[in-house]
Design a protein around this motif. Structure first.
Motif, PDB file in Angstrom:
ATOM      1  N   ASN A 131       6.571  45.395  74.061  1.00 41.82           N
ATOM      2  CA  ASN A 131       5.723  45.132  72.896  1.00 41.82           C
ATOM      3  C   ASN A 131       6.487  44.509  71.743  1.00 41.82           C
ATOM      4  OD1 ASN A 131       3.242  45.860  73.940  1.00 41.82           O
ATOM      5  ND2 ASN A 131       3.445  47.991  73.350  1.00 41.82           N
ATOM      6  N   LEU A 132       7.587  43.855  72.046  1.00 41.03           N
ATOM      7  CA  LEU A 132       8.361  43.121  71.050  1.00 41.03           C
ATOM      8  C   LEU A 132       8.563  41.690  71.529  1.00 41.03           C
ATOM      9  CD1 LEU A 132      11.213  45.678  70.202  1.00 41.03           C
ATOM     10  CD2 LEU A 132       9.198  45.169  68.812  1.00 41.03           C
ATOM     11  N   LEU A 133       8.653  40.767  70.580  1.00 46.86           N
ATOM     12  CA  LEU A 133       9.050  39.415  70.934  1.00 46.86           C
ATOM     13  C   LEU A 133      10.543  39.403  71.252  1.00 46.86           C
ATOM     14  CD1 LEU A 133       7.161  37.277  68.272  1.00 46.86           C
ATOM     15  CD2 LEU A 133       6.387  38.012  70.530  1.00 46.86           C
ATOM     16  N   ALA A 134      10.953  38.484  72.078  1.00 49.47           N
ATOM     17  CA  ALA A 134      12.361  38.391  72.439  1.00 49.47           C
ATOM     18  C   ALA A 134      13.190  37.947  71.239  1.00 49.47           C
ATOM     19  CB  ALA A 134      12.547  37.412  73.590  1.00 49.47           C
ATOM     20  N   PRO A 135      14.441  38.406  71.145  1.00 51.79           N
ATOM     21  CA  PRO A 135      15.320  37.963  70.061  1.00 51.79           C
ATOM     22  C   PRO A 135      15.771  36.531  70.296  1.00 51.79           C
ATOM     23  CG  PRO A 135      16.545  39.314  71.605  1.00 51.79           C
ATOM     24  CD  PRO A 135      15.111  39.374  72.046  1.00 51.79           C
ATOM     25  N   TRP A 156      21.915  44.209  67.268  1.00 54.33           N
ATOM     26  CA  TRP A 156      21.486  42.948  66.645  1.00 54.33           C
ATOM     27  C   TRP A 156      20.249  42.394  67.347  1.00 54.33           C
ATOM     28  CZ3 TRP A 156      20.864  37.961  68.460  1.00 54.33           C
ATOM     29  CH2 TRP A 156      20.699  36.962  67.500  1.00 54.33           C
ATOM     30  N   ARG A 157      20.249  42.434  68.657  1.00 50.57           N
ATOM     31  CA  ARG A 157      19.100  41.922  69.409  1.00 50.57           C
ATOM     32  C   ARG A 157      17.839  42.739  69.118  1.00 50.57           C
ATOM     33  NH1 ARG A 157      22.485  40.818  74.974  1.00 50.57           N
ATOM     34  NH2 ARG A 157      22.986  38.623  74.548  1.00 50.57           N
ATOM     35  N   LEU A 158      17.983  44.051  69.031  1.00 52.08           N
ATOM     36  CA  LEU A 158      16.826  44.891  68.713  1.00 52.08           C
ATOM     37  C   LEU A 158      16.321  44.600  67.310  1.00 52.08           C
ATOM     38  CD1 LEU A 158      14.869  47.180  69.319  1.00 52.08           C
ATOM     39  CD2 LEU A 158      16.630  48.799  68.570  1.00 52.08           C
ATOM     40  N   ASP A 159      17.238  44.490  66.354  1.00 54.65           N
ATOM     41  CA  ASP A 159      16.851  44.199  64.974  1.00 54.65           C
ATOM     42  C   ASP A 159      16.129  42.853  64.884  1.00 54.65           C
ATOM     43  OD1 ASP A 159      18.008  46.572  64.203  1.00 54.65           O
ATOM     44  OD2 ASP A 159      19.863  45.651  63.463  1.00 54.65           O
ATOM     45  N   GLN A 160      16.659  41.859  65.580  1.00 53.07           N
ATOM     46  CA  GLN A 160      16.050  40.536  65.555  1.00 53.07           C
ATOM     47  C   GLN A 160      14.672  40.549  66.220  1.00 53.07           C
ATOM     48  OE1 GLN A 160      17.199  37.523  64.188  1.00 53.07           O
ATOM     49  NE2 GLN A 160      18.592  38.915  63.139  1.00 53.07           N
ATOM     50  N   ALA A 161      14.549  41.282  67.318  1.00 57.34           N
ATOM     51  CA  ALA A 161      13.256  41.384  68.002  1.00 57.34           C
ATOM     52  C   ALA A 161      12.225  42.038  67.092  1.00 57.34           C
ATOM     53  CB  ALA A 161      13.410  42.183  69.295  1.00 57.34           C
ATOM     54  N   MET A 162      12.635  43.090  66.391  1.00 61.69           N
ATOM     55  CA  MET A 162      11.729  43.771  65.472  1.00 61.69           C
ATOM     56  C   MET A 162      11.325  42.839  64.333  1.00 61.69           C
ATOM     57  SD  MET A 162      11.038  46.924  66.397  1.00 61.69           S
ATOM     58  CE  MET A 162      10.584  47.704  64.852  1.00 61.69           C
ATOM     59  N   GLU A 163      12.292  42.113  63.784  1.00 63.96           N
ATOM     60  CA  GLU A 163      12.010  41.227  62.653  1.00 63.96           C
ATOM     61  C   GLU A 163      11.070  40.096  63.067  1.00 63.96           C
ATOM     62  OE1 GLU A 163      11.995  37.916  60.125  1.00 63.96           O
ATOM     63  OE2 GLU A 163      13.037  37.857  62.066  1.00 63.96           O
ATOM     64  N   ARG A 164      11.328  39.489  64.230  1.00 61.90           N
ATOM     65  CA  ARG A 164      10.471  38.398  64.693  1.00 61.90           C
ATOM     66  C   ARG A 164       9.056  38.898  64.989  1.00 61.90           C
ATOM     67  NH1 ARG A 164      11.122  35.606  69.167  1.00 61.90           N
ATOM     68  NH2 ARG A 164      10.344  33.698  68.190  1.00 61.90           N
ATOM     69  N   THR A 165       8.966  40.077  65.552  1.00 61.46           N
ATOM     70  CA  THR A 165       7.649  40.636  65.871  1.00 61.46           C
ATOM     71  C   THR A 165       6.872  40.949  64.599  1.00 61.46           C
ATOM     72  OG1 THR A 165       8.579  41.604  67.905  1.00 61.46           O
ATOM     73  CG2 THR A 165       6.425  42.403  67.177  1.00 61.46           C
ATOM     74  N   ARG A 166       7.540  41.541  63.611  1.00 60.29           N
ATOM     75  CA  ARG A 166       6.865  41.842  62.336  1.00 60.29           C
ATOM     76  C   ARG A 166       6.388  40.560  61.659  1.00 60.29           C
ATOM     77  NH1 ARG A 166      10.631  46.267  61.633  1.00 60.29           N
ATOM     78  NH2 ARG A 166      12.180  44.809  60.839  1.00 60.29           N
ATOM     79  N   ARG A 167       7.183  39.507  61.781  1.00 59.98           N
ATOM     80  CA  ARG A 167       6.867  38.255  61.095  1.00 59.98           C
ATOM     81  C   ARG A 167       5.824  37.426  61.829  1.00 59.98           C
ATOM     82  NH1 ARG A 167       9.820  33.553  61.790  1.00 59.98           N
ATOM     83  NH2 ARG A 167      11.544  34.790  62.636  1.00 59.98           N
ATOM     84  N   LEU A 168       5.936  37.372  63.167  1.00 62.63           N
ATOM     85  CA  LEU A 168       5.088  36.468  63.939  1.00 62.63           C
ATOM     86  C   LEU A 168       3.917  37.144  64.635  1.00 62.63           C
ATOM     87  CD1 LEU A 168       7.955  34.397  65.583  1.00 62.63           C
ATOM     88  CD2 LEU A 168       6.583  33.760  63.588  1.00 62.63           C
ATOM     89  N   ARG A 169       4.102  38.384  65.080  1.00 57.68           N
ATOM     90  CA  ARG A 169       3.053  39.081  65.804  1.00 57.68           C
ATOM     91  C   ARG A 169       2.980  40.542  65.373  1.00 57.68           C
ATOM     92  NH1 ARG A 169       1.175  37.369  70.686  1.00 57.68           N
ATOM     93  NH2 ARG A 169      -0.223  39.150  70.395  1.00 57.68           N
ATOM     94  N   PRO A 170       2.637  40.811  64.114  1.00 61.57           N
ATOM     95  CA  PRO A 170       2.580  42.192  63.648  1.00 61.57           C
ATOM     96  C   PRO A 170       1.581  43.048  64.423  1.00 61.57           C
ATOM     97  CG  PRO A 170       1.551  40.702  62.059  1.00 61.57           C
ATOM     98  CD  PRO A 170       2.275  39.856  63.064  1.00 61.57           C
ATOM     99  N   ASP A 171       0.594  42.407  65.056  1.00 67.93           N
ATOM    100  CA  ASP A 171      -0.394  43.166  65.836  1.00 67.93           C
ATOM    101  C   ASP A 171       0.237  43.923  66.990  1.00 67.93           C
ATOM    102  OD1 ASP A 171      -0.108  40.273  66.641  1.00 67.93           O
ATOM    103  OD2 ASP A 171      -1.157  41.026  68.408  1.00 67.93           O
ATOM    104  N   LEU A 172       1.382  43.439  67.500  1.00 70.40           N
ATOM    105  CA  LEU A 172       2.047  44.111  68.607  1.00 70.40           C
ATOM    106  C   LEU A 172       2.651  45.451  68.207  1.00 70.40           C
ATOM    107  CD1 LEU A 172       3.883  41.099  70.272  1.00 70.40           C
ATOM    108  CD2 LEU A 172       1.803  42.236  71.056  1.00 70.40           C
ATOM    109  N   LEU A 173       2.866  45.613  66.901  1.00 69.20           N
ATOM    110  CA  LEU A 173       3.467  46.852  66.411  1.00 69.20           C
ATOM    111  C   LEU A 173       2.422  47.915  66.083  1.00 69.20           C
ATOM    112  CD1 LEU A 173       6.202  45.302  64.081  1.00 69.20           C
ATOM    113  CD2 LEU A 173       6.494  46.220  66.391  1.00 69.20           C
ATOM    114  N   GLY A 174       1.162  47.558  66.329  1.00 76.03           N
ATOM    115  CA  GLY A 174       0.093  48.544  66.116  1.00 76.03           C
ATOM    116  C   GLY A 174      -0.293  48.701  64.659  1.00 76.03           C
TER     117      GLY A 174
END
Length: 224
Positions: free
Chosen positions: A173-177, A206-224
């Motif tokens: 449920n995260l975008l790739a870093p 770093w990869r997890l942080d980047q995945a979280m940041e990209r998901t929040r920015r581009l696809r916040p719906d994936l984070l519920g």
């Protein structure tokens, strides 16, 4: 895994099903993909697969007889886990659905065309209805190719590095870093230093942080 695709436009599937990873999977014997022309299952000399709808609505409707004949023949030869109909009003396809379908053994995918299919097909044969998005295409062939690609690439042995598929976008449920390759410095555009450090724990974080940041920015719906 075996996937049988039923269509009135088999030529639309020739290229996507016989290139790249899908071709490799078939060459290795890891997947069988068979395309069936529904016109071959008609009973009239004109090989007619559609007719006018009852009630006078505009457009043409796919007939039940060729679909019944094809599905009945296939089911007489083996058991099928799902009979999938590609339709805009189906459940939206996602990575989790691809994961589940990749665990099955035999699947039939029916491609719709024209105004739609005789509804009795959905009532009598279809076990799952899938959409690739809220829009209408000419037919179900391209969506069927998308679903087939997403499923087959997950089969063990299809991708050389199996961890690659597990780290794809949407698996958790995260975008790739972001990813980078050589050179580390191109025209002054540099790769993040942490990726050059060799420190596995820092790189993973770093990869997890980047995945979280990209998901929040581009696809916040994936984070519920």
């Amino acid at each position: 895994m075996r996937i049988d695709i039923l269509t009135v436009m088999p030529e639309m599937l020739e290229s996507p099903l016989n290139c790249s990873i899908l071709k490799r999977a078939q060459d290795k014997g890891l997947a069988e993909i068979h395309v069936h022309n529904l016109r071959d299952y008609t009973t009239d000399k004109h090989r007619k697969v559609d007719d006018y709808p009852f009630g006078g609505e505009a457009g043409m409707v796919m007939k039940i007889q060729p679909v019944d004949a094809c599905i009945s023949k296939l089911k007489a030869e083996r058991n099928y886990d799902e009979v999938i109909f590609m339709t805009p009003d189906g459940k939206t396809f996602d990575q989790q659905m691809a994961n589940s379908l990749s665990l099955l053994e035999n699947i039939i995918i029916l491609c719709g065309h024209y105004k739609g299919i005789d509804y009795r097909i959905r009532e009598q044969f279809v076990t799952k209805e899938i959409s690739i998005g809220d829009y209408v295409l000419t037919g179900g062939e391209l969506p069927a190719a998308c679903v087939t690609d997403a499923i087959v690439r997950l089969l063990p042995g299809v991708i050389g590095d199996e961890q690659s598929a597990l780290s794809d976008s949407f698996q958790d449920n995260l975008l790739a870093p972001p990813v980078y390759t050589r050179p580390a410095d191109y025209k002054g555009w540099k790769v993040p230093e942490v990726l050059l450090s060799g420190h596995e724990a820092k790189i993973a974080q770093w990869r997890l942080d980047q995945a979280m940041e990209r998901t929040r920015r581009l696809r916040p719906d994936l984070l519920g």
